[in-house]
Motif scaffolding. Sequence first.
Motif, PDB file in Angstrom:
ATOM      1  N   PRO A 103      -2.502 -12.439  -0.718  1.00  0.00           N
ATOM      2  CA  PRO A 103      -2.820 -11.134  -1.315  1.00  0.00           C
ATOM      3  C   PRO A 103      -3.403 -10.171  -0.286  1.00  0.00           C
ATOM      4  N   GLY A 104      -2.881  -8.944  -0.307  1.00  0.00           N
ATOM      5  CA  GLY A 104      -3.346  -7.923   0.619  1.00  0.00           C
ATOM      6  C   GLY A 104      -2.611  -7.914   1.941  1.00  0.00           C
ATOM      7  N   THR A 105      -1.756  -8.890   2.180  1.00  0.00           N
ATOM      8  CA  THR A 105      -1.033  -8.971   3.446  1.00  0.00           C
ATOM      9  C   THR A 105       0.018  -7.877   3.556  1.00  0.00           C
ATOM     10  N   VAL A 106       0.754  -7.678   2.484  1.00  0.00           N
ATOM     11  CA  VAL A 106       1.838  -6.695   2.475  1.00  0.00           C
ATOM     12  C   VAL A 106       1.529  -5.636   1.417  1.00  0.00           C
ATOM     13  N   PRO A 107       1.454  -4.364   1.791  1.00  0.00           N
ATOM     14  CA  PRO A 107       1.085  -3.332   0.798  1.00  0.00           C
ATOM     15  C   PRO A 107       2.201  -3.086  -0.206  1.00  0.00           C
ATOM     16  N   ARG A 108       1.820  -2.930  -1.470  1.00  0.00           N
ATOM     17  CA  ARG A 108       2.766  -2.526  -2.495  1.00  0.00           C
ATOM     18  C   ARG A 108       3.004  -1.028  -2.387  1.00  0.00           C
ATOM     19  N   LEU A 109       4.185  -0.621  -2.741  1.00  0.00           N
ATOM     20  CA  LEU A 109       4.433   0.796  -2.958  1.00  0.00           C
ATOM     21  C   LEU A 109       3.729   1.226  -4.245  1.00  0.00           C
ATOM     22  N   PRO A 110       3.582   2.532  -4.469  1.00  0.00           N
ATOM     23  CA  PRO A 110       2.955   2.983  -5.714  1.00  0.00           C
ATOM     24  C   PRO A 110       3.581   2.339  -6.938  1.00  0.00           C
ATOM     25  N   THR A 111       2.739   2.014  -7.910  1.00  0.00           N
ATOM     26  CA  THR A 111       3.203   1.349  -9.118  1.00  0.00           C
ATOM     27  C   THR A 111       3.346   2.309 -10.294  1.00  0.00           C
ATOM     28  N   GLY A 112       3.130   3.592 -10.054  1.00  0.00           N
ATOM     29  CA  GLY A 112       3.272   4.587 -11.103  1.00  0.00           C
ATOM     30  C   GLY A 112       3.357   5.978 -10.527  1.00  0.00           C
TER      31      GLY A 112
END
Length: 474
Positions: A412-421
């Motif tokens: 967790p936190g290794t790869v950033p998510r793109l915006p979820t909304g």
Amino acid sequence: MTTGATVHTAEARKAAEASVALPPRAERAARAEAATDRLRTAAVDALAVTWVDNAGITRVKAVPLGGLRHTAEWGVGTAPCFDVFLADDAITTSPLIGGPTGDLRLYPDLDRAVPLAAQPGWAWAPGERYTQDGTPHPGCQRLFARRTTAAAAALGLSLKAGIEVEWVVALDGPPAEEPRYPTHGPAYGMHRLTDLSDYLRDVLRALGEQGLAVLQIHPEYAPGQFEVSVAPEGPVGAADTSVLVRHTIRAVSARHGLRVSFAPVVETDGVGNGGHLHLSLWREGRNLGHGGPGPHGLTPEAEGFLAGVLDELPALLVLGCSSPAGYLRLVPQHWAGAYRCWGLENREAALRLVTGSTGERASAANAEVKCFDASANPYLAVGGVIAAGLAGLADGRRLPPEFTGDPAAAEPGTVPRLPTGPAEALAAYEASAVLREALGEPLYRAVAAVRRAEAERYEAAGPEELVAATRWRY
């Protein structure tokens, strides 16, 4: 996220502005005469001239063939309020564009005019919008794509692009009805091609008769879902082609008694329709994505360009993932590119590097932006990606370490998510100096106004309500 690198040099900016000047009236008239003769030979009675609004909806004005010269010389009227239309035809406002006052002129690009194979008597051409005194409308999305392409050309660069088209086909019925599918075969299965072989053959024939080179067509993952890919071309041409391909599929579907959806999500628990953008950067006939010292053969210019795109992806979602429903598609482990990372042939990365097979890499190497969907205005999508790439190239940026495997399985936190909304994406967009400069203030603010209005409109909607509201709008 970038904070202020200029997108264009002064020379590139000058070239970009010159590229969108309206040609002299005599030249437009001569083109209209030639186009009229050509279309009359193909038994065309009328020309549909389209533009795509900031909600990703294709709008149209049509003119009889006998009036084509007048349209080419003087344009056809369109209201500026279309720049603040929502996907459901509600209208919002923007500080610089919109409201009931004013008029624009829509001019067809007659070099791209083509008879429509599935609509006898009709032809199509993309349109561009100018003010009544002939100056470029600052909110015209196609002119924006042309400006960014010209800015690249002023630097000695060209691009090839292609937009994959995915769609779901269903049996015709009332708009409020849940989709009923004409085929229920396995994902990617031959069952589906067999069940709808006449329909798919007619799609291929229509596209071919319109001069489009189809690379492949095949069943996709979701029920009733298919995909078609066409040959790459220049960025503006690729955006035009994506509009034409979708229109052709819709017309062929209607002739078969079927209806079609290009919406990001058709079933709340299903895999949605993507609008993946492929592109490659070229200089003097050389593909800069091959033969360089960088990762997987990238040249420094190509790496800088892709690094700029990767940096801007959260903001670019506002251009490439237009509908709030798109965030229902943009989830991990759906091959939607939900993570802001890149990787060679990694279908879970938002930026997928494709080198091609040994022996064809010099021509085939490209990058795929996987997080975009079919609700996007394709001109905004290609123009925004080019602007981001040029900013990365100007700064000499480098890609971060490549990610292999499934980002969802990483620490967790290794790869950033793109915006979820939409709200998160809008915040990134409003922090992007690159996109603000490239789009120009009127278009930049109109896009933001539409995204904000749609986000507020569906803020309280559950997934099923959101999908039902957007399923047949695209």
